[in-house]
Design a protein around this motif. Sequence first.
Motif, short mmCIF file in Angstrom:
data_model
loop_
_atom_site.label_atom_id
_atom_site.label_comp_id
_atom_site.label_asym_id
_atom_site.label_seq_id
_atom_site.Cartn_x
_atom_site.Cartn_y
_atom_site.Cartn_z
N UNK A 98 26.81 -20.89 -32.38
CA UNK A 98 25.95 -21.47 -31.34
C UNK A 98 24.49 -21.50 -31.77
N UNK A 99 24.04 -20.44 -32.43
CA UNK A 99 22.63 -20.41 -32.85
C UNK A 99 22.37 -21.35 -34.02
N UNK A 100 23.26 -21.32 -35.00
CA UNK A 100 23.05 -22.12 -36.21
C UNK A 100 23.22 -23.61 -35.95
N UNK A 101 24.18 -23.97 -35.09
CA UNK A 101 24.45 -25.39 -34.84
C UNK A 101 23.72 -25.95 -33.62
N UNK A 102 23.37 -25.11 -32.66
CA UNK A 102 22.88 -25.62 -31.37
C UNK A 102 21.46 -25.16 -31.03
N UNK A 103 21.26 -23.86 -30.85
CA UNK A 103 19.97 -23.36 -30.37
C UNK A 103 18.81 -23.76 -31.26
N UNK A 104 18.89 -23.42 -32.56
CA UNK A 104 17.80 -23.71 -33.48
C UNK A 104 17.56 -25.20 -33.66
N UNK A 105 18.60 -25.97 -34.02
CA UNK A 105 18.41 -27.42 -34.19
C UNK A 105 17.89 -28.13 -32.93
N UNK A 106 18.31 -27.70 -31.75
CA UNK A 106 17.81 -28.32 -30.51
C UNK A 106 16.32 -28.03 -30.31
N UNK A 107 15.86 -26.84 -30.72
CA UNK A 107 14.43 -26.53 -30.65
C UNK A 107 13.64 -27.42 -31.62
N UNK A 108 14.15 -27.56 -32.84
CA UNK A 108 13.48 -28.42 -33.83
C UNK A 108 13.35 -29.84 -33.29
N UNK A 109 14.40 -30.34 -32.68
CA UNK A 109 14.40 -31.71 -32.14
C UNK A 109 13.44 -31.85 -30.96
N UNK A 110 13.50 -30.92 -30.01
CA UNK A 110 12.69 -31.01 -28.78
C UNK A 110 11.19 -30.96 -29.09
N UNK A 111 10.81 -30.15 -30.07
CA UNK A 111 9.38 -30.00 -30.40
C UNK A 111 8.98 -30.75 -31.69
N UNK A 112 9.86 -31.59 -32.19
CA UNK A 112 9.57 -32.38 -33.40
C UNK A 112 9.05 -31.52 -34.55
N UNK A 113 9.86 -30.53 -34.93
CA UNK A 113 9.44 -29.57 -35.96
C UNK A 113 10.12 -29.82 -37.30
N UNK A 114 10.57 -31.04 -37.53
CA UNK A 114 11.35 -31.36 -38.73
C UNK A 114 10.60 -31.04 -40.03
N UNK A 115 9.28 -31.13 -40.01
CA UNK A 115 8.48 -30.86 -41.21
C UNK A 115 8.71 -29.44 -41.73
N UNK A 116 8.90 -28.51 -40.81
CA UNK A 116 9.06 -27.09 -41.18
C UNK A 116 10.47 -26.58 -40.87
N UNK A 117 11.42 -27.51 -40.79
CA UNK A 117 12.75 -27.20 -40.27
C UNK A 117 13.42 -26.02 -40.98
N UNK A 118 13.42 -26.02 -42.30
CA UNK A 118 14.14 -24.99 -43.05
C UNK A 118 13.60 -23.60 -42.73
N UNK A 119 12.28 -23.43 -42.79
CA UNK A 119 11.66 -22.12 -42.52
C UNK A 119 11.87 -21.70 -41.07
N UNK A 120 11.73 -22.67 -40.16
CA UNK A 120 11.83 -22.36 -38.73
C UNK A 120 13.26 -21.96 -38.35
N UNK A 121 14.25 -22.67 -38.89
CA UNK A 121 15.64 -22.33 -38.57
C UNK A 121 16.02 -20.96 -39.15
#
Length: 280
Positions: free
Chosen positions: A31-54
């Motif tokens: 749930x965290x790896x597939x849903x929680x983290x990626x949904x946060x990246x998407x909602x706040x447009x954090x794709x630039x830092x995606x790897x570090x943030x996840x």
Amino acid sequence: MNHPFTDFTKKQDHLVCIDSDGCAIDSMDIKHIRCFGPCMVKEWNLQTYEKEILKRWNEINLYSMTRGINRFKGLAKALKEIDSRYTQIEDVDTLVQWAEETDELSNAALQKAIASTDSSILKKALNWSEAVNEAIKQIPREDINPFAHVRESIEILHKTCDIAIVSSANYEAVKEEWTRFGLLEHVDVLLAQNAGSKKSCIEKLLTCGYKKENVLMTGDAPGDMDAAKGNGVFYYPILVSGESGSWAGILNAVERMKEGTFGGAFQEELIQTFVENLMK
């Protein structure tokens, strides 16, 4: 089981409280790896830092002493760090304050806060939470199962103990999973996110007439341990990456509780092993 505590009465002298995600059900990492983290990246447009943030999201929520933190507290913590390290998160302190001060950490409570404040970050937090719930529903059923030894252990325990699910996860998701795996028939009460904190749930259960030395909380996160300690009841940890072995030992642990030999050195050793396992 639709409303917390309504239909519950004490039947046995002993009570075993069991967390769901990451404890009985092997669903927390997914749930965290597939849903929680990626949904946060998407909602706040954090794709630039995606790897570090996840990577950091998973550390906060899975692989440290904040494992099992409520989703909104985890979000507030992650976004506060992102705001200071990577990119500005507008009005992040409003979310941090709400997560610290609210009596209930749920979508419904967030909706009430939005109605009174019209805060943009609280709206985004609700969007994120609803997107997470939707993403979780899309996880293929065959990808989520109970850990080994869970089903037979709960079935045996229920013959001599009352069983309560005490979880901070979404009520409907917990109910659906435990029903699907044939576990809910061995449960007396389901207490999830909508029932309040784990500490308050155990506190309410104790008012049903159990002696504290006859109550045990089983969980995989420090919050489960704190909920047990806060109520003066025993804690039996399920070790991250060693869940099956932990479940293989739970029947013996409950026997020790019944015999009066759980407290003291045995309890301290379990907690020490649990903490060291998370601090690796």
